[in-house]
Design a protein around this motif. Structure first.
Motif, PDB file in Angstrom:
ATOM      1  N   ALA A   1       0.844  -1.195   0.000  1.00  0.00           N
ATOM      2  CA  ALA A   1       0.000   0.000   0.000  1.00  0.00           C
ATOM      3  C   ALA A   1       0.880   1.247   0.000  1.00  0.00           C
ATOM      4  O   ALA A   1       1.543   1.495   1.002  1.00  0.00           O
ATOM      5  CB  ALA A   1      -0.919   0.004   1.211  1.00  0.00           C
ATOM      6  N   PRO A   2       0.936   1.991  -1.068  1.00  0.00           N
ATOM      7  CA  PRO A   2       0.377   1.623  -2.365  1.00  0.00           C
ATOM      8  C   PRO A   2       1.136   0.427  -2.935  1.00  0.00           C
ATOM      9  O   PRO A   2       2.317   0.238  -2.639  1.00  0.00           O
ATOM     10  CB  PRO A   2       0.568   2.871  -3.224  1.00  0.00           C
ATOM     11  N   ASP A   3       0.468  -0.346  -3.739  1.00  0.00           N
ATOM     12  CA  ASP A   3       1.040  -1.578  -4.263  1.00  0.00           C
ATOM     13  C   ASP A   3       2.099  -1.264  -5.323  1.00  0.00           C
ATOM     14  O   ASP A   3       1.782  -0.856  -6.443  1.00  0.00           O
ATOM     15  CB  ASP A   3      -0.059  -2.465  -4.845  1.00  0.00           C
TER      16      ASP A   3
END
Length: 189
Positions: free
Chosen positions: A138-140
């Motif tokens: 997160a974020p990926d």
């Protein structure tokens, strides 16, 4: 419905998504229009169906490609990009539907699902090497790397109606530049 889908794919390549219509598809498939509407209420539903099929085929092709013979994570990223580029360049329906941009809300969701699936594949190709820190969820970071490479391919397609070798190299370079943020040798202790 196989005749309808095949006719739609042929017409899509011939006339593009803007000019494609259910009546034209019905004529090309030699089926009544009324037989198409229960399955595909409009051309966007049919295009979304075609896009999902191409996404599944692309993912299958990527899964079948082996980058295990590559010792470098960069080589593995390059292999995945090369396989994707080869797929797009040899499948005009995929290029039209996946590299031109989304054609509706359902299509947008399918693109997100495709990026998620390819990012999981990317992780599975990179993790055994242990050359990178675990990529953030997160974020990926894996999805972002896929989207960066995909944006380069889209740009190339918009210009040349194909993904050229220089654009493919740029897609690899851009994704690798982003992923290098987690390279173990640059770790600061």
């Amino acid at each position: 419905m196989a005749k309808v889908v095949a006719a739609a794919a042929e017409l899509l390549v011939e006339v593009g998504p803007e000019q494609l219509s259910i009546p034209a598809i019905a004529i090309a498939a030699d089926v009544p229009r009324a037989a198409i509407y229960p399955f595909f209420p409009d051309k966007y539903a049919l295009l979304s169906h075609l896009a999902r099929a191409e996404m599944d085929s692309l993912l299958h092709t990527l899964q079948q490609s082996s980058s295990a013979d590559s010792d470098s994570w960069r080589q593995r990223v390059d292999k995945l990009v090369t396989v994707a580029v080869d797929y797009y360049n040899s499948h005009p329906v995929a290029s039209i539907l996946l590299l031109r941009g989304t054609l509706g809300d359902g299509d947008h969701d399918a693109h997100k699902a495709k990026n998620r699936a390819i990012s999981q594949l990317l992780r599975s190709h990179l993790e055994p090497l242990e050359a990178l820190e675990p990529l953030p969820q997160a974020p990926d970071a894996a999805i972002l790397a896929v989207e960066i490479a995909f944006a380069c391919m889209q740009h190339g397609y918009q210009i040349d109606q194909r993904v050229s070798p220089p654009i493919a190299r740029e897609a690899t370079r851009a994704a690798c530049a982003y992923l290098s943020l987690w390279e173990r040798e640059h770790e600061q202790s």
